[in-house]
Enzyme design. Sequence first.
Site, PDB file in Angstrom:
ATOM      1  N   SER A   7      42.732  38.803  27.175  1.00  0.00           N
ATOM      2  CA  SER A   7      41.761  37.891  27.683  1.00  0.00           C
ATOM      3  C   SER A   7      41.343  36.759  26.488  1.00  0.00           C
ATOM      4  O   SER A   7      40.812  37.232  25.725  1.00  0.00           O
ATOM      5  CB  SER A   7      40.737  38.312  28.403  1.00  0.00           C
ATOM      6  N   HIS A  32      45.586  36.058  29.832  1.00  0.00           N
ATOM      7  CA  HIS A  32      44.617  35.847  30.978  1.00  0.00           C
ATOM      8  C   HIS A  32      43.492  34.849  30.389  1.00  0.00           C
ATOM      9  O   HIS A  32      42.847  35.040  29.331  1.00  0.00           O
ATOM     10  CB  HIS A  32      44.007  37.306  31.182  1.00  0.00           C
ATOM     11  N   ASP A  34      39.863  32.995  31.610  1.00  0.00           N
ATOM     12  CA  ASP A  34      38.902  33.012  32.524  1.00  0.00           C
ATOM     13  C   ASP A  34      38.237  31.733  32.567  1.00  0.00           C
ATOM     14  O   ASP A  34      37.722  30.969  31.553  1.00  0.00           O
ATOM     15  CB  ASP A  34      37.640  34.012  32.034  1.00  0.00           C
ATOM     16  N   MET A  36      34.991  29.681  33.963  1.00  0.00           N
ATOM     17  CA  MET A  36      33.773  29.687  34.392  1.00  0.00           C
ATOM     18  C   MET A  36      32.793  28.763  34.305  1.00  0.00           C
ATOM     19  O   MET A  36      32.998  28.037  33.603  1.00  0.00           O
ATOM     20  CB  MET A  36      32.886  31.077  33.570  1.00  0.00           C
ATOM     21  N   HIS A  65      42.045  32.962  35.946  1.00  0.00           N
ATOM     22  CA  HIS A  65      40.984  33.619  36.811  1.00  0.00           C
ATOM     23  C   HIS A  65      39.859  32.734  37.051  1.00  0.00           C
ATOM     24  O   HIS A  65      39.106  32.302  36.008  1.00  0.00           O
ATOM     25  CB  HIS A  65      40.642  35.074  36.184  1.00  0.00           C
ATOM     26  N   MET A  67      36.527  31.937  38.223  1.00  0.00           N
ATOM     27  CA  MET A  67      35.278  32.672  38.467  1.00  0.00           C
ATOM     28  C   MET A  67      34.152  31.271  38.766  1.00  0.00           C
ATOM     29  O   MET A  67      33.327  30.966  37.876  1.00  0.00           O
ATOM     30  CB  MET A  67      34.519  33.544  37.505  1.00  0.00           C
ATOM     31  N   MET A 136      37.361  43.631  39.644  1.00  0.00           N
ATOM     32  CA  MET A 136      36.302  43.499  38.339  1.00  0.00           C
ATOM     33  C   MET A 136      35.912  44.912  37.900  1.00  0.00           C
ATOM     34  O   MET A 136      35.312  45.413  38.888  1.00  0.00           O
ATOM     35  CB  MET A 136      35.214  42.621  38.502  1.00  0.00           C
ATOM     36  N   GLY A 143      32.222  38.611  28.086  1.00  0.00           N
ATOM     37  CA  GLY A 143      32.909  39.516  27.692  1.00  0.00           C
ATOM     38  C   GLY A 143      32.332  40.937  26.846  1.00  0.00           C
ATOM     39  O   GLY A 143      31.010  40.428  26.752  1.00  0.00           O
ATOM     40  N   ASP A 174      39.992  44.068  35.398  1.00  0.00           N
ATOM     41  CA  ASP A 174      39.410  43.458  34.260  1.00  0.00           C
ATOM     42  C   ASP A 174      38.196  43.840  33.864  1.00  0.00           C
ATOM     43  O   ASP A 174      37.256  43.629  34.586  1.00  0.00           O
ATOM     44  CB  ASP A 174      39.493  41.833  34.681  1.00  0.00           C
ATOM     45  N   GLY A 175      37.935  44.136  32.738  1.00  0.00           N
ATOM     46  CA  GLY A 175      36.582  44.516  32.376  1.00  0.00           C
ATOM     47  C   GLY A 175      36.307  46.012  31.397  1.00  0.00           C
ATOM     48  O   GLY A 175      36.482  46.945  32.143  1.00  0.00           O
ATOM     49  N   GLY A 196      39.995  42.228  26.654  1.00  0.00           N
ATOM     50  CA  GLY A 196      39.700  41.068  25.722  1.00  0.00           C
ATOM     51  C   GLY A 196      39.120  41.445  24.470  1.00  0.00           C
ATOM     52  O   GLY A 196      39.835  41.473  23.336  1.00  0.00           O
TER      53      GLY A 196
END
Length: 220
Positions: A7, A32, A34, A36, A65, A67, A136, A143, A174-175, A196
């Site tokens: 990520s 990946h 993200d 946001m 992704h 969000m 998630m 992160g 993810d996470g 990440g």
Amino acid sequence: MTKLAPSLLSANFARLEDEMAMVERGGADWIHIDVMDGHFVPNITIGPPVIRSIRKVSRLPFDVHLMIENADRCLEDFAAAGADIITVHWESCAHIHRTVSKIKELGKMAGISINPATPVDLMKHMLAEVDLVLLMSVNPGFGGQKFIPMVLSKIEYLNTLRENGRYGFEIEVDGGINLDNAGKVLDAGATVLVAGSSVYGADPVEDRVRELKRVMGGGI
């Protein structure tokens, strides 16, 4: 075949070309990304202009992704910028079937993501329509968070639905993914791991990617 998607949320944004090159040398499968918006999640990251710029310097598939709220209004922008996979959140899309259909019309793989407290059953009727389901394993927005253990049972349940329905979608998680829990997540049924801080917090980054790939059964 399992896949590793480092990520960029944890990368050094001042040197994204180098950061992507390091994970590619280590054997990463996807990048990946993200996105946001400061509304759906309490953080703001990047948009289509940055994705368009970094698309020129990486051969790996871009796993984007979203969000964000009102994802429908910018699907074409992300597709044109170079996304290969576009994943939207169940919680932020009023008409998820229409959104997924639009992503496919744009020639991209379509994914649905759900937050840790969102039940898998809510999207049972969409499982035949998607290429990817992203679970998630932290509450999205930042992160470096710790993996939420209850998500393991969600992965197992989703995997059972996939097997029973003979669906072909990827199960992405993810996470908080790291060397200590990657094996458990895969055993539960995941096929794509997003990592990440456990990747970009290591030195050298390439070796951490190789270590994770070995845990996943795809490394050397």
